[in-house]
Each structure stands twice: as structure tokens, then as C-alpha cells.
Scaffold this active site. Structure first.
Site, mmCIF file in Angstrom:
data_model
loop_
_atom_site.group_PDB
_atom_site.id
_atom_site.type_symbol
_atom_site.label_atom_id
_atom_site.label_comp_id
_atom_site.label_asym_id
_atom_site.label_seq_id
_atom_site.Cartn_x
_atom_site.Cartn_y
_atom_site.Cartn_z
ATOM 1 N N ILE A 30 1.170 -1.393 -0.100
ATOM 2 C CA ILE A 30 0.147 -0.013 -0.144
ATOM 3 C C ILE A 30 1.020 1.053 0.113
ATOM 4 C CG2 ILE A 30 -2.253 -0.839 1.063
ATOM 5 C CD1 ILE A 30 -1.056 -0.237 4.273
ATOM 6 N N GLY A 53 8.446 3.519 0.524
ATOM 7 C CA GLY A 53 9.612 4.543 0.818
ATOM 8 C C GLY A 53 10.396 4.325 0.682
ATOM 9 N N LYS A 57 9.365 -1.384 1.473
ATOM 10 C CA LYS A 57 7.335 -1.507 1.540
ATOM 11 C C LYS A 57 6.813 -1.625 2.868
ATOM 12 C CE LYS A 57 8.352 -2.879 -3.061
ATOM 13 N NZ LYS A 57 8.388 -4.201 -4.240
ATOM 14 N N VAL A 58 5.633 -0.639 2.615
ATOM 15 C CA VAL A 58 4.222 -0.936 3.611
ATOM 16 C C VAL A 58 3.359 -1.615 2.776
ATOM 17 C CG1 VAL A 58 2.632 0.162 4.937
ATOM 18 C CG2 VAL A 58 5.174 1.540 4.107
ATOM 19 N N ASP A 92 9.141 16.421 10.274
ATOM 20 C CA ASP A 92 8.156 16.282 8.682
ATOM 21 C C ASP A 92 6.921 16.184 8.446
ATOM 22 O OD1 ASP A 92 8.951 15.354 5.984
ATOM 23 O OD2 ASP A 92 8.888 13.332 6.214
#
Ligand SMILES: *[C@@H]1O[C@H](CO)[C@@H](O)[C@H](O)[C@H]1NC(C)=O
Ligand SMILES: *[C@@H]1O[C@H](CO)[C@@H](O)[C@H](O)[C@H]1NC(C)=O
Ligand SMILES: *[C@@H]1O[C@H](CO)[C@@H](O)[C@H](O)[C@H]1NC(C)=O
Ligand SMILES: *[C@@H]1O[C@H](CO)[C@@H](O)[C@H](O)[C@H]1NC(C)=O
Ligand SMILES: *[C@@H]1O[C@H](CO)[C@@H](O)[C@H](O)[C@H]1NC(C)=O
Ligand SMILES: *[C@@H]1O[C@H](CO)[C@@H](O)[C@H](O)[C@H]1NC(C)=O
Ligand SMILES: *[C@@H]1O[C@H](CO)[C@@H](O)[C@H](O)[C@H]1NC(C)=O
Ligand SMILES: *[C@@H]1O[C@H](CO)[C@@H](O)[C@H](O)[C@H]1NC(C)=O
Length: 863
Positions: free
Chosen positions: A529, A532, A536-537, A647
Site C-alpha cells: 500500500i 518509501g 515497502k508498506v 516532517d
């Protein structure tokens, strides 16, 4: 007797009277006593309060020496009394003559710096007064480190001893034969306390048969003292000259759905002693929102970390200045889920507006399942059908009562080794010359100092993770980490052989790789989903039905290991409704995996201008912003360490299935500021478009950098456009610049999202934009604190809600109150934070059908 001898006699007589007066005034100190321990001639503190030397109160001074701290930390509120200390190498007693029928406040100040020839980490103290143990094996060093405070204040309220002196005895604890054992103290205050306690305080809880405890004869330690719904109150502004500090309550709030308010009223104390609490405590309050249906369903809860096996006296301060009739606002009070009082009606108690009162309840906190927490909950009383379904609280104090052994001492907090290591590493990177100083200063800079010290009186936060649904999946609760024979059933505490501190491990669930693989269908690409810098997520399911987001590190990523550890360390300690929760982690072989709550509604950004066709209403947007601001405010002021997010942006503000906003992505977070500067120098990281210009120029990070970024977010939400949009005319590319320009020209209104046109009242618009513009100020000092921003947003939200009410009233119940229903089709939408160290395409295309020129303009490696 002739006239002369009469005069002579009179003279002697008057002298005698003076002498007796002199004797009684030294014998009984009615005036507050402030001792600057270890100093030759006292001195004045930053508030110009006079402190006197301590020597004349010592009755066994030969086992102690006077000394001066080796380091001076910028967050010290004042040099007096902290820079001098009395080092105690053998049992040493102070003796104060007192009024045998009065209560006294004894306040001790500790500054765990190193002192010449004494290494403060070796100092363990036993402190007794008359027959009561106040501290036992107390390490100021460990406590300050765990709380990230430069100095500590311990406050006790002592019952009348029926003796005309109080003795305060310090004794060092000998830990090893090799190191010198010693105790130390920097400041002592002794203040007469008026009668503020009752002799019968109801004990809450079925198991105690609703008995009572005697507050008058109890010895106590003040654990928390909060100005609920208000701001920090400085000791010099306390009432009754008791020099107490009253702290902001937001760090202890559990959940949302409350509003704060300030009244412009004179507080009419009537029978209540003014020393109970200053008027500013009663002039501010927290209550629920305006929607009765929401209020009926919701609880307002505060949670406090406390020492187990003690009884606590919880004092509620109330003052209603909104209503003036009985049964307009009636609510239930719970302590640790047990009813303390079911029909609290402030007006019934006080008889009118602006009249304060206080109510005390006591509760025993045992050692059940290691939970060392005190929950304070208010809920509107539905049975009595009050006119307004609402609750109210103005102030709250929590006192620990001495136990049957006359003991008040708790344990030292458990410090996180990893956090220390990291901070020391940071420190070394910043200032290689600094040696010997081991602690980090939290939260105390500029105007933020006041709230930052809130945690000083606080004890360790050992908040255990509550995972819904984990009770069924017991097999995966492994409090063990770093042991490759993992599934062995080792009992007891964790034995961390690895990078992570025991604290983090115990706060987190450990997953085996097998579990992670089965949750993600062996890292199936279809479950990805997000992608980054970290890796991965994946979307996943654990314990049968619990949706989670699983972040898997890319084994070749070098930043991975550090950020992995930082994130576990940070998140395992930070629990807040408005922060994304870490459920657990897995480290096996080369795999580093983090498991988070699943955020059903995805990022704030995608609801503003990306993809989805729903348009959030102004109120919904404010709701989300208030949530995010709470999360950031908590990071800045509420946690053990002051945390700078670094951030802040709309992709790092996520919403769960119920549209509760949560701040995510702590991979970049810095604890700070520390050491001899009030900012953290660091390599500039963050996202373009949101970057604080001051931070960029000077590479110095303060929490005001987050405020700047949040200012950009505020405009992004108002205007529904990205922070940077290279497809627009040059002067409009940067949202921040464009907003500042428009403000100068008076054309801000033209920037507003067309969907919102006509739905924002002019007052809200003015308040909101004023605040947003202030956040964008060039210099950090000119920007408001996150607390101020939060306050403004809550205020604006309240205005809007009021407006809605009247509008709804006119339409007569068309939409059923203020609850927001947003139709979202794609419930599988999620955004786990995409680590944006790189400028990935997703960040900068503002419109999916449009190309992205920007990633070529900026070199992602240039940061
Ligand atoms: C001692 O305190 C009591 C009240 O607590 C007061 O009435 C009394 O006058 C005090 N005694 C002296 C000698 O100050
Ligand atoms: C005390 O209160 C006054 C009035 O509210 C305020 O102006 C002042 O700054 C406060 N003093 C301190 C030390 O906070
Ligand atoms: C408070 O009340 C006084 C008198 O009623 C009024 O003059 C003042 O403007 C009020 N202040 C605020 C902030 O509303
Ligand atoms: C509380 O008391 C129980 C039983 O006496 C004891 O086992 C436990 O360790 C105590 N907990 C703390 C935190 O002192
Ligand atoms: C109170 O109840 C809630 C759930 O209703 C639970 O999560 C919490 O742990 C309880 N608190 C205490 C101190 O028992
Ligand atoms: C509110 O808190 C009380 C006591 O903790 C609990 O019994 C009740 O279920 C809670 N209600 C909600 C809606 O959470
Ligand atoms: C004293 O405190 C230290 C640090 O918290 C702890 O390791 C030690 O076990 C304690 N000693 C006793 C006797 O409780
Ligand atoms: C103080 O003692 C601790 C542990 O005993 C040690 O790690 C540290 O290096 C010492 N610090 C100094 C400055 O000697």
C-alpha cells in the site's frame, strides 16, 4: 521606685519583650522558608525570590560539604537554588522549628549535575522526615534522565506532627564498596499549609466498602497538579503564597471530543479558602462539545502514571460560569472505572455562577497486571436528563498518601538504555567537547519552558500497550527479544541482548517472521500500500481479523537500522490518541518489520485534492487539524522527551476509520533540544515546501520548525492545494510564499478552496488565517507554540459548531446535530507513512493526470 529606675526597668522590660518576639519568630517559621543548599550567602532566584543559606538549620553538618555544579544547563529556570548543592556523605539532618498544629509543604529541588569529585550517577538517597520515609533509594540522576529534565522538584504535604520541629534527614545508600556513596540536595522549601484537607474522604471502590480516609492526618506527595483547560501557572502567581506550579492538562488527556474555555468572571470564593487554588484555575475549564448525542456516548478521560500499592487522593476543582441552575449539567465521576460520584452538579454544590468548589475522592491503586495507572473519567449523567448533556472540570490534583508503613517512596523509573545511547551519540556528533554530562534537557526553551516542565512531577510512564484483539492471540505475546531460540517460554522480564531497551521491548509486541509472512501472504505484492525510503508498506491481518499496516525495511537501506530502532523506541513510549500507534515489531534474520494500526481513511492530503472525490467540510477539516495539533503538541510537551517531528505535512497526518486524525512518521524525529544550546544542529531533513526557512538557513532545529510546517498544512487545508505546485505561475508555486504575499496584498480570500466558499464565517477566517500566518513567521521566536495553535483551532472549531447549531435550529433538525458523516467508498484506502527522504512522485504530482516536472528540479540527494 523613682522615675529613673522606673525608666530603666521599662527599658529592660521592653527589651525583654522584643527578645521574646525575636525568639518566637525564629522558633516558629510562619513565613515560607527557602534554602539555597550549599551556598554561602543565599541569593535571589529568577523571580527575585530570596533564598537563604542552609547551614544554620543543619544539626550534623560535618558529614556534608557545600559545592557548585560542574555544568550549567540552559533549561535551568534559575541559578538559585540549582547551581549550588549540599553533598551528603553520611546521615545528615536539617531541623526546622514549626508550629506543632500546622500542616507544612516540603518542597525539595534536585539538580543531578556532576559535582567536583562526585559522579552523580552514584547518588542514591534515603530521605525521611520525622518518622516518614519520603524517598528510598532515590536516584535523581535516573529520574531526571527518564523524564528528560534538567532538574526535579519533589513536593510533600506533611500533616501536623504534634512536635515543634520537623527534621529532614538525608542518608546516602551504599551501592558498592568501590564508589563513594552520597546524597545531595539543592534547594529546600518549607511553607505553612492552611487547612485544605477534610478528615473524611470517600474511598472509591467496592472492595473497600466505600470507607473513608482521613486527609487531615495524612502525609502526602503531590503527584500532579493541573490547571484543566488552561495554561501553566507560575509559582509566583499561585494563591495563598504556596508557590505551587499548575500545569496544562493536555498531556494527560486520553481521547478527544473536549473543548476548553476561559471565563471573564470574578471568582467568588465564599467559604473556600483562596489558597485552595488560584482564580486562574477556576476561570478556565474543559467540557465536552456542543452536540448532546456525541456527549452522551463519550467519556472524558485523563490517565496518569502512578506508583502501585498506594492510596491516592484525587482533588477535583470545579467552578461553573456558564450555567446557573441545578440540573443543567450533571455528570458522573469515575476513578479507575469505579464510580466516585454519580450525580455531580456543580451549581447544586455551589449555588451559583462563578463560585468555586473542590471535591476529594480517594482510591487505592494496586498492582494488578502491572498497570500502574490512575484513570479519571467524567461522563454526563443520562438518567437525570439534565438540560445540557455535558461535563466540566477546572482543575485536578493527585496526591499519593503514605502507606501503612509510613512510606511514600516509589521506585526509580526504568530508563531506556537505547534512548540514552542515541542521545549521547547525537550529543557527541554535535559537540565532541562535551563530556561528563549525561542528561538531556527536555522541553525548556523560550516560552515553551512552562509546559515542558510539566512532566517534572511526573513519574515514569510505563504505559503498557493495549492491543484490541490480542487476548485471543496469546501465543504471539513474547516479552522476549534478541533471543534467536525465540519461542521458548522464558518467564519473567525480557532479557534484551540487543539494540533495544527493555522498556521498548516490554511496551511492544514481538512478532515472529512466520506470523508476519502469514499476515501479508508472504509479502504479496498485491498487499503493498505504499513505498518509501525505508522499504515497502503492506496491508495485513493479524489475530484473525485485526487489520494492520506492516512496514518492511529494505535490507540494503542504510538509514534503515537507525530509523527502525528510533521508531520502536519513540513509538513504544508514545501513546496518544492523535499519534499512530506501533503495535509491534519483528527482527529476524535480515528482516526488520514494524507493525502499526491500520489507518482506514488514509492521509489528509488525499482528502483535500488527490484522488477521492469527497470534499471535507470546513468543520471536518478543522476537526482533523485539531487532532493533528494535539498530536504535535503532545510530542513537543507531553512526552518524556521533547520531540521534534521534523516532517510535518499532510501525508503524515492520517485518519482512522472514525476520522480521528493521527500524526505519523517518527523516523525522522529528533529528541531535543539538548545540551548547551536550545536547538539541535542537524543535517537538514524534511520535505520541501514545508521546510522552516530558519532551519534551512541555520541548520538548527527547534520545535518551532514543526510549527512552520504545520502553518503550511493549515493553508493546504484551507486552499486545498499542495505545498508546492510547479505547474502554477512562479509566484504561486510555493504555498507558503503565496499565502504571505496574498496576506500582504489583502487577497487571502481568493486562495480559499472553492468548495469552502461561503461556509467559513468571517471571524473564523480571520482567526484561522492570522494564526496560520504567524506560524509562517520567518523567525521561530515569532511563531506561536503548538499549544497556542491548538487553542486557536479549538476556538475556531467551537465558533463554527456554534454557528452550525443556530443554523440547524432554524432548519429544525435537518441533519441531526453536529455529527459528521462522510461517505467514503473505498474503505481499503490506507496510507502508512511513505518515508519521504526521497522526493517520490506521489509527493509532488498534485493531480494524477498531470505530469510531474518537479522531481527533476530538485536533486533528492541534495538533502
Ligand atoms: C499555630 O497554627 C495554628 C493554626 O494552625 C494557629 O492558630 C496558631 O496561632 C499557631 N501558633 C503560633 C504560635 O503561631
Ligand atoms: C502572573 O500572572 C500575570 C497576569 O496573569 C502575568 O502577566 C504574569 O506573566 C504571570 N507571571 C508569571 C511569572 O508567569
Ligand atoms: C471582561 O469583562 C470586562 C467587564 O465586564 C470587560 O470590560 C472586558 O472587555 C472583558 N474582557 C474580555 C476579554 O472579554
Ligand atoms: C505491590 O505489592 C505486591 C504485594 O505485596 C508486590 O508483590 C508488588 O511487587 C508491589 N508492587 C510494587 C510496584 O511495589
Ligand atoms: C478502564 O476501562 C477501560 C475500558 O473501558 C480499560 O481500557 C482501562 O484499562 C480501564 N482502566 C483501569 C485503570 O482499569
Ligand atoms: C465511560 O467510562 C465508564 C467508567 O470507566 C464506563 O463504565 C463506560 O462504559 C464508559 N463509556 C464509554 C462510552 O466509553
Ligand atoms: C535502587 O535503585 C536502582 C535503580 O533503580 C535499582 O537497580 C536497585 O535495585 C534499587 N535497590 C533497591 C535496594 O531497591
Ligand atoms: C560515572 O559513573 C558511571 C557509572 O558508575 C560511569 O559510567 C561514568 O562514566 C562516570 N562518569 C564520570 C564523569 O566519571
Amino acid at each position: 521606685m523613682n522615675a529613673n529606675s522606673f525608666h530603666h526597668f521599662l527599658h529592660i522590660f521592653l527589651n525583654l519583650i522584643q527578645l521574646t518576639c525575636f525568639l518566637t519568630s525564629t522558633a516558629i517559621s510562619a513565613a515560607p522558608l527557602s534554602l539555597n543548599c550549599g551556598s554561602k550567602d543565599g541569593g535571589n532566584d529568577a523571580d527575585n525570590r530570596k533564598w537563604e543559606p542552609d547551614t544554620k538549620y543543619l544539626i550534623s553538618g560535618h558529614k556534608s560539604i557545600s559545592t557548585t555544579a560542574l555544568t550549567h544547563e540552559p533549561s535551568l529556570s534559575s541559578d538559585v537554588p540549582y547551581m549550588t548543592a549540599r553533598i551528603i556523605t553520611g546521615e545528615t539532618t536539617y531541623k526546622f522549628n514549626v508550629n506543632s498544629t500546622s500542616r507544612y509543604i516540603l518542597r525539595l529541588h534536585f539538580y543531578p549535575s556532576n559535582y567536583p569529585n562526585f559522579n552523580v550517577s552514584n547518588s542514591y538517597t534515603i530521605l525521611t522526615t520525622n518518622s516518614i520515609t519520603l524517598l528510598n533509594n532515590f536516584s535523581a540522576f535516573i529520574t531526571a534522565e527518564a523524564l528528560s529534565q534538567a532538574y526535579l522538584i519533589k513536593e510533600f504535604s506533611l500533616a501536623a506532627f504534634n512536635s515543634d520541629s520537623i527534621t529532614v534527614t538525608f542518608k546516602p545508600v551504599s551501592r558498592s564498596t568501590r564508589s563513594k556513596s552520597f546524597a545531595f540536595v539543592n534547594g529546600i522549601e518549607l511553607i505553612t499549609e492552611p487547612d485544605l484537607f477534610d478528615d473524611k474522604v470517600g474511598l472509591v471502590g467496592v472492595s473497600h466498602n466505600y470507607g473513608t480516609i482521613d486527609g487531615v492526618s495524612s502525609n502526602m506527595q503531590c503527584m500532579f497538579r493541573l490547571n484543566v483547560g488552561g495554561q501553566y501557572i507560575h509559582p509566583t502567581n499561585d494563591s495563598g503564597g504556596l508557590m505551587r506550579s499548575w500545569y496544562d492538562d493536555t498531556p494527560y488527556m486520553f481521547g478527544a471530543g473536549t473543548v476548553t474555555h476561559i471565563a471573564n468572571v470574578t471568582i467568588d470564593y465564599r467559604d473556600l479558602p483562596e489558597a485552595t487554588a488560584p482564580a486562574d484555575v477556576y476561570r478556565t475549564a474543559r467540557s465536552q462539545g456542543p452536540d448532546p448525542n456525541t456527549n452522551k456516548q463519550g467519556n472524558v478521560t485523563w490517565t496518569f502514571p502512578v506508583d502501585a500499592n498506594f492510596t491516592y487522593l484525587v482533588r477535583f476543582h470545579f467552578c461553573d460560569y456558564q450555567h446557573d441552575k441545578v440540573n443543567q449539567r450533571v455528570f458522573e465521576i469515575y476513578l479507575n472505572n469505579e464510580t466516585a460520584f454519580a450525580t455531580a452538579d456543580v451549581i447544586a454544590w455551589t449555588g451559583g455562577k462563578g463560585i468555586p468548589t473542590r471535591k476529594d475522592y480517594a482510591i487505592y491503586v494496586g498492582d494488578k497486571s502491572g498497570e500502574e495507572e490512575l484513570w479519571v473519567t467524567l461522563h454526563t449523567n443520562i438518567q437525570l436528563e439534565p438540560e445540557f448533556y455535558d461535563v466540566l472540570l477546572n482543575g485536578l490534583e493527585i496526591f499519593k498518601l503514605s502507606d501503612s508503613k509510613s512510606n511514600l517512596a516509589g521506585r526509580n523509573p526504568v530508563p531506556s538504555e537505547m534512548m540514552q545511547k542515541q542521545l549521547i551519540a547525537n550529543r557527541d556528533a554535535i559537540d565532541p567537547d562535551a563530556i561528563g554530562v549525561k542528561h538531556v534537557v527536555g522541553g525548556a526553551m523560550g516560552g515553551a519552558a512552562t509546559i515542558g516542565v510539566a512532566m517534572m512531577v511526573v513519574f515514569v510512564i510505563r504505559r503498557r500497550r493495549r492491543v484490541p484483539g490480542t487476548d485471543s492471540g496469546v501465543t504471539s505475546w513474547l516479552p522476549l527479544y534478541g533471543n534467536s531460540t525465540s519461542k521458548s517460554t522464558v518467564s519473567g522480564k525480557s532479557q534484551c541482548g540487543s539494540n533495544l531497551s527493555s522498556d521498548a521491548v516490554c511496551n511492544c509486541r514481538y512478532f515472529s517472521l512466520v506470523e508476519i509472512k502469514s499476515a501479508t501472504n508472504n509479502f504479496e505484492e498485491g498487499n503493498v500500500i505504499g513505498v518509501g525510503g525505508f522499504g515497502k508498506v503492506y496491508k495485513g491481518v493479524i489475530d484473525g481479523n485485526m487489520k494492520v499496516a506492516i512496514k518492511r525495511s529494505n535490507p540494503s537501506s542504510e538509514q534503515g537500522v537507525n530509523e527502525f530502532v528510533t521508531e520502536i523506541e519513540m513509538l513504544s513510549k508514545l501513546r496518544h490518541r492523535h499519534l499512530v500507534s506501533l503495535i509491534g515489531f519483528c527482527e529476524e534474520g535480515n528482516e526488520m518489520v514494524l507493525v502499526y494500526d491500520y489507518m482506514g481513511k488514509g492521509t489528509l492530503r488525499e482528502h483535500l485534492y488527490k484522488g477521492n472525490k469527497i470534499t471535507l467540510s470546513w468543520k471536518q477539516r478543522l476537526d482533523i487539524l485539531v487532532g493533528a495539533a494535539k498530536g504535535l503538541h503532545y510530542l513537543h510537551t507531553g512526552a518524556k522527551y521533547t520531540i521534534i517531528h521534523r516532517d510535518v505535512k499532510t501525508t503524515n497526518i492520517l485518519c482512522d476509520d472514525n476520522w480521528v486524525a493521527k500524526v505519523s512518521d517518527f523516523g525522522l524525529s529528533k529528541t531535543g533540544p539538548n545540551l548547551n544550546q536550545n536547538h539541535v544542529s542537524t543535517v537538514v531533513k524534511g520535505s520541501f515546501g514545508y521546510l522552516d526557512p530558519e532551519y534551512f538557513r541555520r541548520q538548527q532545529l527547534t520545535e518551532k520548525s514543526d510549527v512552520y510546517s504545520f502553518g503550511v498544512v493549515l493553508f493546504e487545508v484551507l486552499c486545498a492545494r499542495p505545498a508546492l505546485n510547479p505547474n502554477l505561475p512562479k509566484e504561486q508555486v510555493s504555498l507558503a510564499d503565496y499565502a504571505l504575499q496574498s496576506a500582504r496584498r489583502g487577497t487571502l480570500e481568493e486562495m480559499v478552496d472553492p468548495h469552502l466558499k461561503g461556509t467559513i464565517t468571517p471571524e473564523s477566517f480571520k482567526k484561522f488565517t492570522e494564526c496560520s500566518l504567524k506560524c509562517l513567521a520567518d523567525h521561530g521566536l515569532e511563531r506561536p507554540s503548538m499549544g497556542d495553535v491548538l487553542w486557536t483551532l479549538e476556538f475556531v472549531l467551537k465558533q463554527e459548531t456554534k454557528g452550525d447549531e443556530t443554523r440547524n435550529d432554524k432548519k429544525s433538525g435537518s441533519t441531526g446535530g453536529g455529527t459528521v458523516e462522510v461517505p467514503i467508498q473505498n474503505s481499503d484506502m490506507i496510507a502508512m507513512h511513505l518515508n519521504t527522504l526521497n522526493l517520490d512522485d506521489d509527493e509532488y504530482d498534485y493531480d494524477s493526470d498531470d505530469g510531474n516536472a518537479f522531481s527533476q528540479i530538485v536533486d533528492p540527494k541534495g538533502r
